[in-house]
Design an enzyme around this catalytic site. Structure first.
Site, PDB file in Angstrom:
ATOM      1  N   LYS A 169       0.887  -1.210   0.064  1.00 51.15           N
ATOM      2  CA  LYS A 169       0.073  -0.017  -0.048  1.00 51.15           C
ATOM      3  C   LYS A 169       0.999   1.114  -0.041  1.00 51.15           C
ATOM      4  O   LYS A 169       0.468   2.346  -0.500  1.00 51.15           O
ATOM      5  CB  LYS A 169      -0.930  -0.101   1.131  1.00 51.15           C
ATOM      6  CG  LYS A 169      -1.699  -1.263   1.332  1.00 51.15           C
ATOM      7  CD  LYS A 169      -2.639  -1.656  -0.068  1.00 51.15           C
ATOM      8  CE  LYS A 169      -3.018  -3.087  -0.138  1.00 51.15           C
ATOM      9  NZ  LYS A 169      -3.519  -3.581  -1.393  1.00 51.15           N
ATOM     10  N   ARG A 225      -7.636  -8.089  -9.319  1.00 50.10           N
ATOM     11  CA  ARG A 225      -8.137  -9.464  -9.628  1.00 50.10           C
ATOM     12  C   ARG A 225      -9.504  -9.252 -10.256  1.00 50.10           C
ATOM     13  O   ARG A 225     -10.092  -7.861  -9.926  1.00 50.10           O
ATOM     14  CB  ARG A 225      -8.291 -10.364  -8.269  1.00 50.10           C
ATOM     15  CG  ARG A 225      -9.085  -9.619  -7.422  1.00 50.10           C
ATOM     16  CD  ARG A 225      -9.372 -10.323  -6.174  1.00 50.10           C
ATOM     17  NE  ARG A 225     -10.197  -9.387  -5.435  1.00 50.10           N
ATOM     18  CZ  ARG A 225     -10.196  -8.696  -4.358  1.00 50.10           C
ATOM     19  NH1 ARG A 225      -8.702  -8.384  -4.106  1.00 50.10           N
ATOM     20  NH2 ARG A 225     -10.916  -8.094  -3.649  1.00 50.10           N
ATOM     21  N   GLU A 261      -2.783   7.581   7.737  1.00 48.15           N
ATOM     22  CA  GLU A 261      -3.627   8.729   6.699  1.00 48.15           C
ATOM     23  C   GLU A 261      -4.531   9.286   7.553  1.00 48.15           C
ATOM     24  O   GLU A 261      -5.017   9.041   8.505  1.00 48.15           O
ATOM     25  CB  GLU A 261      -4.403   7.547   5.952  1.00 48.15           C
ATOM     26  CG  GLU A 261      -4.056   6.859   4.744  1.00 48.15           C
ATOM     27  CD  GLU A 261      -4.884   5.919   3.932  1.00 48.15           C
ATOM     28  OE1 GLU A 261      -6.119   5.967   4.464  1.00 48.15           O
ATOM     29  OE2 GLU A 261      -4.453   5.334   2.923  1.00 48.15           O
ATOM     30  N   HIS A 289     -15.449  -5.587   7.479  1.00 52.55           N
ATOM     31  CA  HIS A 289     -14.752  -5.416   6.391  1.00 52.55           C
ATOM     32  C   HIS A 289     -15.187  -6.399   5.408  1.00 52.55           C
ATOM     33  O   HIS A 289     -14.303  -6.805   4.595  1.00 52.55           O
ATOM     34  CB  HIS A 289     -13.331  -5.274   6.516  1.00 52.55           C
ATOM     35  CG  HIS A 289     -12.965  -4.326   7.578  1.00 52.55           C
ATOM     36  ND1 HIS A 289     -13.104  -2.770   7.032  1.00 52.55           N
ATOM     37  CD2 HIS A 289     -12.255  -4.370   8.768  1.00 52.55           C
ATOM     38  CE1 HIS A 289     -12.835  -1.926   8.234  1.00 52.55           C
ATOM     39  NE2 HIS A 289     -12.358  -2.624   9.062  1.00 52.55           N
TER      40      HIS A 289
HETATM   41  C1  MV4 Z   1     -10.062   4.239   5.770  1.00 51.05           C
HETATM   42  C2  MV4 Z   1     -11.358   4.572   6.556  1.00 51.05           C
HETATM   43  C3  MV4 Z   1     -11.434   5.989   6.574  1.00 51.05           C
HETATM   44  N1  MV4 Z   1     -10.310   6.653   6.522  1.00 51.05           N
HETATM   45  N2  MV4 Z   1      -9.104   5.011   5.529  1.00 51.05           N
HETATM   46  C4  MV4 Z   1     -11.395  -0.237   5.549  1.00 51.05           C
HETATM   47  C5  MV4 Z   1     -10.922  -1.414   4.652  1.00 51.05           C
HETATM   48  C6  MV4 Z   1      -9.790  -0.855   3.962  1.00 51.05           C
HETATM   49  N3  MV4 Z   1      -9.997  -1.086   2.324  1.00 51.05           N
HETATM   50  C7  MV4 Z   1      -9.926   0.679   4.090  1.00 51.05           C
HETATM   51  N4  MV4 Z   1     -11.071   0.872   5.264  1.00 51.05           N
HETATM   52  C8  MV4 Z   1     -11.021   2.202   5.716  1.00 51.05           C
HETATM   53  N5  MV4 Z   1     -10.399   2.960   5.407  1.00 51.05           N
HETATM   54  C9  MV4 Z   1      -9.093   6.323   5.962  1.00 51.05           C
HETATM   55  N6  MV4 Z   1      -8.229   7.057   5.951  1.00 51.05           N
HETATM   56  C10 MV4 Z   1     -12.391   3.851   6.526  1.00 51.05           C
HETATM   57  C11 MV4 Z   1     -12.240   2.525   6.255  1.00 51.05           C
HETATM   58  C12 MV4 Z   1     -13.388   1.835   6.512  1.00 51.05           C
HETATM   59  C13 MV4 Z   1     -14.065   1.241   5.611  1.00 51.05           C
HETATM   60  C14 MV4 Z   1     -13.863   1.416   4.004  1.00 51.05           C
HETATM   61  C15 MV4 Z   1     -14.556   0.707   3.166  1.00 51.05           C
HETATM   62  C16 MV4 Z   1     -15.736   0.214   3.459  1.00 51.05           C
HETATM   63  C17 MV4 Z   1     -16.139  -0.107   4.965  1.00 51.05           C
HETATM   64  C18 MV4 Z   1     -15.293   0.297   5.744  1.00 51.05           C
HETATM   65  C19 MV4 Z   1     -15.652   0.115   7.226  1.00 51.05           C
HETATM   66  C20 MV4 Z   1     -14.882   0.872   8.058  1.00 51.05           C
HETATM   67  C21 MV4 Z   1     -13.808   1.635   7.803  1.00 51.05           C
END
Ligand code: MV4
Length: 521
Positions: A128, A304, A212, A247
């Site tokens: 990442k 993918r 972040e 998630h």
């Molecule tokens: C985040 C975020 C808020 N701010 N990054 C969760 C899975 C991963 N792919 C990234 N995720 C998140 N990253 C920042 N900078 C909130 C989440 C997140 C989230 C993202 C997508 C779908 C569901 C989620 C549930 C909780 C937190």
């Protein structure tokens, strides 16, 4: 057959494709192979001898024990099966080896085409921090923060102070939420950094952690891209994936109710730039976080085919798996960006073998009865059948029920109708959850973010509007005919009537339910 600067180039299609996967996605790829006239090869572990994908493929090879590391994740055994069968290409599906750059390279070294991107793109997106560095170079908007691993707590405090709290600590080797920590203030930072590092080391044997800015109540919207091996890249529109639990995506739709044509074009163009910066080919997905003001930020790229690809297929009219195969065979993209049209609305429900009364814990077992929905605007991508025993060893996804309609409201009403048709006995499923979601006012008005599902689950459970007398009546008739079936169950195996899903106390045996309905009629 492809075209190269006006000169026709004959592309030889694969002679045989091995599918290095199981369940519904293996079946999905087998279908594409059949439509292209290519023989398919299944591989199976000891517990998957009678799995649906094995029954549907043209040939099948045993690859080892149930544990994924001994079978579906064992690249040596998969390559050996490919050689034995004479397959000249491997489709990895999703999960397992699909994003493993070493496996893609091993395929290339063995002279077998990996149906997916090149190993270098997979490697770039696998880290990442590396991905963020490349996006920074390419001028792609990404969530503010560091593009390298944190060196010290002082540095972390310094950066967090500049971008402002709350911040997110994430594992560089992570993705999908693993090793992630939300930090509300400077005083929480030292312990959170230690915890994130420990978790990352544990999960990925790599304790690189970066920081972040936290986006509050974001939406998760992803953009599908498709690129050939000749430098042509298009975007195929977005998928709204905000409905997640821990998630794990639960329901996805296309288009997103939050994205208008102008935003779609801007996101799509950024996604194409991301793919080009990664030297990407084949199908890929760029994930974005979208804030309350509709600003979108690059989050990660999935290298993918994704679980939720059917919703994009339905609204674009394209067959993504066939296109993946044709691209891997060297063909040029058969469409240009201007040819793309989004038509109608599609929504996918992931049906899992899990127990709604036990915190959605996996609930494998024998499927003693299965009535599947069909009819207008319903697509069911399933990996199971009546009589099959869902093994405990893998992800408990049973099938994806996808509704399609002229608009979102029609897609929803078709899904509601399909869930009324759906009936499964012997295992528990999350079907009832969808009946709650689809009936919910906030959901129906498109008022969803990544916190929606947890809020719904915490809120009081609502009584289902309709009873299930129709499906139960069918069950009664069938049980009456197969009168040995219910008696054969020692402990009155639980019948999960999906229409009851919201009723947390209702685990009624199919036999009792059937008898009750019979008594009423
Ligand atoms: C985040 C975020 C808020 N701010 N990054 C969760 C899975 C991963 N792919 C990234 N995720 C998140 N990253 C920042 N900078 C909130 C989440 C997140 C989230 C993202 C997508 C779908 C569901 C989620 C549930 C909780 C937190």
């Amino acid at each position: 057959m492809g075209r190269e600067q006006g000169v026709r180039v004959w592309v030889t299609m694969f002679k045989k494709i091995l599918i290095a996967n199981r369940g519904e996605i293996a079946v999905r790829v087998i279908r594409a192979c059949r439509e292209l006239g290519i023989p398919s090869v299944a591989v199976y572990s000891d517990v998957d001898r009678a799995a649906l994908h094995v029954l549907k493929a043209n040939e099948a090879y045993a690859i080892g024990a149930a544990a994924a590391g001994e079978s579906y994740l064992h690249s040596g055994k998969i390559l050996e099966a490919a050689k034995r069968s004479g397959a000249d290409a491997i489709h990895p599906g999703y999960g397992f080896l699909s994003e493993n750059a070493k496996f893609a390279q091993a395929c290339a070294d063995a002279g077998i085409k990996f149906i997916g991107p090149g190993a270098a793109s997979m490697q770039m997106m696998g880290s990442k921090t590396r991905a963020r560095q490349e996006m920074e170079k390419a001028g792609i908007p990404f969530v503010p923060g560091t593009s390298r691993g944190l060196d010290s707590i002082e540095q972390a405090k310094d950066v967090a102070g500049k971008i402002g709290y709350p911040v997110m600590l994430k594992a560089a080797a992570g993705g999908g939420g693993k090793g992630m920590r939300l930090v509300g203030s400077a005083k929480e930072l030292p312990s959170a950094l230690e915890a994130a590092r420990g978790e990352a080391r544990q999960a990925f044997a790599d304790d690189e952690v970066y920081l972040e800015k936290a986006i509050v109540n974001p939406r998760h919207i992803e953009m599908q891209v498709l690129a050939d091996e000749h430098g042509n890249t298009v975007y195929l529109g977005e998928r709204e994936c905000s409905l997640q639990r821990r998630h794990q995506k639960v329901l996805e739709e296309a288009p997103s109710p939050r994205v208008d044509p102008d935003m779609r074009r801007r996101m799509g163009e950024v996604a194409v730039r991301v793919a080009k910066a990664a030297g990407y080919w084949n199908a890929g997905t760029i994930e974005f976080l979208v804030d309350q003001e509709k600003n979108f930020y690059f989050l990660e790229m999935n290298t993918r085919l994704q679980v939720e690809h059917p919703v994009t297929e339905l609204v674009t009219g394209l067959d993504l798996v066939q296109l993946q195969i044709r691209i891997a065979a060297g063909e040029r993209l058969p469409l240009q960006q201007e040819d793309l049209m989004i038509r109608g609305h599609a929504m996918e429900c992931r049906l899992y073998a899990e127990d709604p009364n036990d915190n959605y814990f996996p609930s494998p077992g024998k499927i003693t009865m299965l009535l599947t929905p069909a009819g207008p605007g319903i697509r069911l991508d399933s990996g199971v059948y009546e009589g099959w025993t869902v093994p405990i060893d893998y992800d408990p996804l049973l099938a994806k029920l996808v509704g399609y309609g002229q608009d979102r409201a029609q897609a929803i009403s078709r899904l509601v109708r399909a869930f009324e048709e759906f009936f499964v006995a012997g295992i528990k499923t999350n079907a009832g959850l969808f009946q709650r979601i689809l009936a919910d006012q906030d959901f129906r008005s498109g008022n969803i973010d990544t916190g929606y599902l947890e809020r719904l689950l915490k809120s009081e459970s609502v009584e289902p509007k309709k009873d299930a007398s129709d499906v139960a009546a069918v069950a009664a008739a069938v049980f009456a005919m197969l009168d040995s079936a219910p008696r054969a169950r020692s402990n009155g195996a639980v019948c999960n009537n999906p229409a009851d899903g919201a009723d947390r106390s209702a685990t009624v045996s199919g036999w009792k339910r059937a008898a009750r309905v019979e008594g009423l009629t």
